[in-house]
Design a protein around this motif. Structure first.
Motif, PDB file in Angstrom:
ATOM      1  N   GLY A 197     -16.807   0.124  -3.257  1.00 15.74           N
ATOM      2  CA  GLY A 197     -16.290   0.942  -2.161  1.00 15.74           C
ATOM      3  C   GLY A 197     -16.239   0.179  -0.847  1.00 15.74           C
ATOM      4  N   LEU A 198     -17.295  -0.567  -0.536  1.00 14.11           N
ATOM      5  CA  LEU A 198     -17.312  -1.372   0.684  1.00 14.11           C
ATOM      6  C   LEU A 198     -16.220  -2.428   0.657  1.00 14.11           C
ATOM      7  CD1 LEU A 198     -21.159  -1.857   1.196  1.00 14.11           C
ATOM      8  CD2 LEU A 198     -19.604  -0.562   2.680  1.00 14.11           C
ATOM      9  N   ASP A 199     -16.066  -3.075  -0.487  1.00  9.54           N
ATOM     10  CA  ASP A 199     -15.054  -4.116  -0.640  1.00  9.54           C
ATOM     11  C   ASP A 199     -13.637  -3.571  -0.443  1.00  9.54           C
ATOM     12  OD1 ASP A 199     -14.266  -6.853  -1.355  1.00  9.54           O
ATOM     13  OD2 ASP A 199     -13.494  -5.937  -3.203  1.00  9.54           O
ATOM     14  N   LYS A 200     -13.420  -2.332  -0.863  1.00 12.26           N
ATOM     15  CA  LYS A 200     -12.082  -1.736  -0.787  1.00 12.26           C
ATOM     16  C   LYS A 200     -11.895  -0.874   0.463  1.00 12.26           C
ATOM     17  CE  LYS A 200     -11.569  -3.567  -4.774  1.00 12.26           C
ATOM     18  NZ  LYS A 200     -11.457  -5.001  -4.706  1.00 12.26           N
ATOM     19  N   GLY A 201     -12.924  -0.743   1.280  1.00 14.31           N
ATOM     20  CA  GLY A 201     -12.827   0.078   2.487  1.00 14.31           C
ATOM     21  C   GLY A 201     -12.862   1.572   2.196  1.00 14.31           C
ATOM     22  N   ASP A 202     -13.518   1.961   1.113  1.00 16.77           N
ATOM     23  CA  ASP A 202     -13.569   3.367   0.677  1.00 16.77           C
ATOM     24  C   ASP A 202     -14.839   4.034   1.204  1.00 16.77           C
ATOM     25  OD1 ASP A 202     -13.532   5.794  -0.614  1.00 16.77           O
ATOM     26  OD2 ASP A 202     -13.674   4.958  -2.638  1.00 16.77           O
ATOM     27  N   SER A 203     -14.785   4.464   2.461  1.00 18.66           N
ATOM     28  CA  SER A 203     -15.970   5.041   3.093  1.00 18.66           C
ATOM     29  C   SER A 203     -16.357   6.388   2.490  1.00 18.66           C
ATOM     30  CB  SER A 203     -15.772   5.170   4.605  1.00 18.66           C
ATOM     31  OG  SER A 203     -14.670   6.005   4.884  1.00 18.66           O
ATOM     32  N   ARG A 263       0.810  -1.211   0.000  1.00 15.63           N
ATOM     33  CA  ARG A 263       0.000   0.000   0.000  1.00 15.63           C
ATOM     34  C   ARG A 263       0.847   1.266   0.000  1.00 15.63           C
ATOM     35  NH1 ARG A 263      -5.508  -0.639   1.328  1.00 15.63           N
ATOM     36  NH2 ARG A 263      -6.021  -2.776   1.750  1.00 15.63           N
ATOM     37  N   ALA A 264       2.090   1.179   0.366  1.00 20.08           N
ATOM     38  CA  ALA A 264       2.932   2.365   0.505  1.00 20.08           C
ATOM     39  C   ALA A 264       3.118   3.126  -0.802  1.00 20.08           C
ATOM     40  CB  ALA A 264       4.297   1.969   1.061  1.00 20.08           C
ATOM     41  N   TYR A 265       2.936   2.479  -1.928  1.00 23.62           N
ATOM     42  CA  TYR A 265       3.169   3.125  -3.217  1.00 23.62           C
ATOM     43  C   TYR A 265       1.867   3.576  -3.880  1.00 23.62           C
ATOM     44  CZ  TYR A 265       7.674   1.063  -2.423  1.00 23.62           C
ATOM     45  OH  TYR A 265       8.864   0.722  -1.859  1.00 23.62           O
ATOM     46  N   SER A 266       0.792   3.566  -3.148  1.00 25.38           N
ATOM     47  CA  SER A 266      -0.492   3.921  -3.742  1.00 25.38           C
ATOM     48  C   SER A 266      -1.062   5.179  -3.106  1.00 25.38           C
ATOM     49  CB  SER A 266      -1.472   2.768  -3.605  1.00 25.38           C
ATOM     50  OG  SER A 266      -1.687   2.500  -2.242  1.00 25.38           O
ATOM     51  N   ARG A 267      -1.942   5.805  -3.826  1.00 22.02           N
ATOM     52  CA  ARG A 267      -2.584   7.035  -3.376  1.00 22.02           C
ATOM     53  C   ARG A 267      -3.642   6.722  -2.322  1.00 22.02           C
ATOM     54  NH1 ARG A 267      -2.314  12.145  -5.445  1.00 22.02           N
ATOM     55  NH2 ARG A 267      -4.179  13.380  -5.143  1.00 22.02           N
ATOM     56  N   LEU A 268      -3.690   7.479  -1.265  1.00 16.55           N
ATOM     57  CA  LEU A 268      -4.680   7.377  -0.199  1.00 16.55           C
ATOM     58  C   LEU A 268      -4.684   6.031   0.515  1.00 16.55           C
ATOM     59  CD1 LEU A 268      -7.774   9.034  -1.959  1.00 16.55           C
ATOM     60  CD2 LEU A 268      -6.109  10.120  -0.454  1.00 16.55           C
ATOM     61  N   GLY A 269      -3.638   5.260   0.357  1.00 19.46           N
ATOM     62  CA  GLY A 269      -3.586   3.980   1.033  1.00 19.46           C
ATOM     63  C   GLY A 269      -4.226   2.829   0.284  1.00 19.46           C
ATOM     64  N   TYR A 270      -4.724   3.069  -0.911  1.00 18.75           N
ATOM     65  CA  TYR A 270      -5.294   2.003  -1.733  1.00 18.75           C
ATOM     66  C   TYR A 270      -4.238   1.506  -2.707  1.00 18.75           C
ATOM     67  CZ  TYR A 270      -9.666   3.912   0.017  1.00 18.75           C
ATOM     68  OH  TYR A 270     -10.668   4.363   0.833  1.00 18.75           O
ATOM     69  N   THR A 271      -4.262   0.212  -2.987  1.00 18.40           N
ATOM     70  CA  THR A 271      -3.340  -0.312  -3.990  1.00 18.40           C
ATOM     71  C   THR A 271      -3.757   0.229  -5.355  1.00 18.40           C
ATOM     72  OG1 THR A 271      -4.665  -2.270  -4.484  1.00 18.40           O
ATOM     73  CG2 THR A 271      -3.046  -2.456  -2.677  1.00 18.40           C
ATOM     74  N   LYS A 272      -2.881   0.073  -6.324  1.00 20.23           N
ATOM     75  CA  LYS A 272      -3.218   0.509  -7.687  1.00 20.23           C
ATOM     76  C   LYS A 272      -4.432  -0.252  -8.216  1.00 20.23           C
ATOM     77  CE  LYS A 272       1.288   2.259  -8.893  1.00 20.23           C
ATOM     78  NZ  LYS A 272       2.432   2.254  -9.761  1.00 20.23           N
ATOM     79  N   LEU A 273      -4.503  -1.528  -7.910  1.00 23.77           N
ATOM     80  CA  LEU A 273      -5.637  -2.338  -8.350  1.00 23.77           C
ATOM     81  C   LEU A 273      -6.938  -1.873  -7.688  1.00 23.77           C
ATOM     82  CD1 LEU A 273      -6.805  -4.669  -9.985  1.00 23.77           C
ATOM     83  CD2 LEU A 273      -6.189  -6.198  -8.105  1.00 23.77           C
ATOM     84  N   GLU A 274      -6.885  -1.619  -6.384  1.00 26.87           N
ATOM     85  CA  GLU A 274      -8.077  -1.125  -5.682  1.00 26.87           C
ATOM     86  C   GLU A 274      -8.520   0.219  -6.256  1.00 26.87           C
ATOM     87  OE1 GLU A 274      -7.392  -3.073  -1.265  1.00 26.87           O
ATOM     88  OE2 GLU A 274      -6.372  -1.202  -1.765  1.00 26.87           O
ATOM     89  N   THR A 275      -7.567   1.111  -6.471  1.00 26.96           N
ATOM     90  CA  THR A 275      -7.873   2.419  -7.057  1.00 26.96           C
ATOM     91  C   THR A 275      -8.500   2.251  -8.433  1.00 26.96           C
ATOM     92  OG1 THR A 275      -6.106   3.498  -5.822  1.00 26.96           O
ATOM     93  CG2 THR A 275      -6.853   4.610  -7.819  1.00 26.96           C
ATOM     94  N   ALA A 276      -7.940   1.386  -9.252  1.00 27.05           N
ATOM     95  CA  ALA A 276      -8.464   1.169 -10.607  1.00 27.05           C
ATOM     96  C   ALA A 276      -9.898   0.653 -10.560  1.00 27.05           C
ATOM     97  CB  ALA A 276      -7.566   0.190 -11.366  1.00 27.05           C
ATOM     98  N   ILE A 336     -18.864  13.247  -8.761  1.00 28.04           N
ATOM     99  CA  ILE A 336     -18.265  11.974  -9.190  1.00 28.04           C
ATOM    100  C   ILE A 336     -16.905  12.225  -9.837  1.00 28.04           C
ATOM    101  CG2 ILE A 336     -18.512   9.991 -10.743  1.00 28.04           C
ATOM    102  CD1 ILE A 336     -21.636  10.432 -10.352  1.00 28.04           C
ATOM    103  N   ALA A 337     -16.837  13.201 -10.734  1.00 25.84           N
ATOM    104  CA  ALA A 337     -15.565  13.507 -11.412  1.00 25.84           C
ATOM    105  C   ALA A 337     -14.511  13.949 -10.399  1.00 25.84           C
ATOM    106  CB  ALA A 337     -15.782  14.575 -12.477  1.00 25.84           C
ATOM    107  N   GLU A 338     -14.902  14.761  -9.438  1.00 28.07           N
ATOM    108  CA  GLU A 338     -13.943  15.214  -8.431  1.00 28.07           C
ATOM    109  C   GLU A 338     -13.509  14.074  -7.530  1.00 28.07           C
ATOM    110  OE1 GLU A 338     -15.743  18.651  -6.592  1.00 28.07           O
ATOM    111  OE2 GLU A 338     -15.160  19.936  -8.283  1.00 28.07           O
ATOM    112  N   ARG A 339     -14.394  13.123  -7.263  1.00 26.89           N
ATOM    113  CA  ARG A 339     -14.008  11.951  -6.470  1.00 26.89           C
ATOM    114  C   ARG A 339     -12.956  11.138  -7.219  1.00 26.89           C
ATOM    115  NH1 ARG A 339     -13.237  10.628  -1.381  1.00 26.89           N
ATOM    116  NH2 ARG A 339     -13.098   8.377  -1.187  1.00 26.89           N
ATOM    117  N   ILE A 340     -13.120  11.015  -8.521  1.00 19.75           N
ATOM    118  CA  ILE A 340     -12.115  10.317  -9.339  1.00 19.75           C
ATOM    119  C   ILE A 340     -10.781  11.052  -9.261  1.00 19.75           C
ATOM    120  CG2 ILE A 340     -11.485   9.721 -11.726  1.00 19.75           C
ATOM    121  CD1 ILE A 340     -14.558   9.206 -12.166  1.00 19.75           C
ATOM    122  N   ARG A 341     -10.811  12.372  -9.294  1.00 22.07           N
ATOM    123  CA  ARG A 341      -9.576  13.169  -9.191  1.00 22.07           C
ATOM    124  C   ARG A 341      -8.904  12.983  -7.827  1.00 22.07           C
ATOM    125  NH1 ARG A 341      -6.688  13.839 -12.622  1.00 22.07           N
ATOM    126  NH2 ARG A 341      -5.786  15.693 -11.700  1.00 22.07           N
TER     127      ARG A 341
END
Length: 172
Positions: free
Chosen positions: A140-146, A16-29, A82-87
């Motif tokens: 979001g629930l699966d990835k812990g993205d509250s 997780r250290a190399y991903s934005r906001l603590g999500y892996t690249k796969l989770e973010t994608a 939605i667009a800003e959340r993606i950003r």
């Protein structure tokens, strides 16, 4: 601490250290993909509402004309959120009509429909939007993205209310 548990925790932290906001690249994608699909559907829905607002005719003109305007103004806010959340995830949201039309389940509609046919189209759109909102919530629930889940819950509540109101109107 058990050495196996410490190794697993270290591995998760490193992954997780190399991903934005603590999500892996796969989770973010996965989160961004679900959000972009919702964004595409909302964008086509928005344009359909504007089309209907401009072109509604008949005895229900004043009621429907104003209601479509309220709806496209709400859709505009949702699209921006939605667009800003993606950003927030450091990614680029879909932003062209081609992307929207290619990715959206909601399709464009002609402007020569009756007022009730327009309402029926919007009701179908709400069902598609809700399906995509629930998908975003599940991801979001699966990835812990509250943050995303919280945003979607508010959109679901508003969309369900709009669906109810348009359904009630269409039952004249």
């Amino acid at each position: 601490m058990d050495n196996g548990v410490a190794t697993k925790i270290h591995s998760e932290t490193k992954k997780r250290a190399y991903s934005r906001l603590g999500y892996t690249k796969l989770e973010t994608a996965e989160i961004v993909e679900a959000l972009n699909k919702l964004l595409a559907n909302y964008s086509v829905h928005y344009q359909k509402l504007r089309n209907f607002h401009w072109n509604v005719k008949g005895a229900d003109f004043f009621d429907i004309h104003e209601k479509f305007e309220d709806q496209y103004n709400d859709a505009k806010v949702a699209i921006d959120d939605i667009a800003e959340r993606i950003r927030v995830f450091g990614q680029t949201p879909y932003s062209t009509m081609k992307e929207y039309l290619d990715e959206s389940e909601i399709k464009e509609s002609s402007s020569d429909l009756t007022a009730m046919e327009m309402v029926s189209e919007i009701l179908k759109d709400y069902e598609i939007l809700l399906e995509h909102m629930f998908n975003v919530i599940n991801v979001g629930l699966d990835k812990g993205d509250s943050g995303t889940v919280d945003m979607m819950n508010a959109m679901v509540k508003k969309t369900e209310k709009n669906h109810w109101m348009f359904t009630a109107f269409s039952k004249k």
